[in-house]
Scaffold this active site. Structure first.
Site, short mmCIF file in Angstrom:
data_model
loop_
_atom_site.label_atom_id
_atom_site.label_comp_id
_atom_site.label_asym_id
_atom_site.label_seq_id
_atom_site.Cartn_x
_atom_site.Cartn_y
_atom_site.Cartn_z
N LYS A 18 45.34 41.42 38.09
CA LYS A 18 45.03 40.92 39.43
C LYS A 18 44.75 42.11 40.33
CE LYS A 18 45.02 38.24 43.11
NZ LYS A 18 43.99 38.75 43.95
N ASP A 20 43.71 43.15 44.19
CA ASP A 20 43.71 42.63 45.54
C ASP A 20 42.68 43.40 46.36
OD1 ASP A 20 44.43 41.09 47.68
OD2 ASP A 20 46.25 42.22 48.13
#
Length: 95
Positions: A18, A20
């Site tokens: 992930k 960001d």
């Protein structure tokens, strides 16, 4: 990744890191490049190095990805956006 992070050894499992950042769409026409948000806000001035890099793509290319800033050790860090101009586009999808 944090120390001790382990992925499954099962071949049926996959994972994605992930990152960001800012969702962005990059467009390369035969004469121009555009980098903009999903709300069509122009990102060319906010991320000039990324927008310029789109010029290396073939004409008539559209990509959908994430503009992510890196800290000094090369790890993604959203807070770096306030102090850094370095960026890259990750998870590109050519349409």
């Amino acid at each position: 990744m944090r120390s001790g992070f382990r992925t499954s050894k099962d071949p049926d499992w996959t994972y994605e890191v992930k990152l960001d950042g800012y969702r962005a769409i990059g467009v390369r026409t035969s004469s121009e490049t555009f980098l903009y948000s999903r709300n069509r806000k122009n990102f060319n001035k906010r991320f000039p190095q990324t927008a310029e890099a789109l010029g290396d793509l073939p004409a008539d290319t559209v990509i959908d990805g994430e503009v992510v800033a890196l800290d000094e050790s090369g790890r993604p860090d959203f807070t770096v956006f306030s102090t850094s101009q370095r960026s890259f586009v990750n998870s590109l999808l050519c349409l």
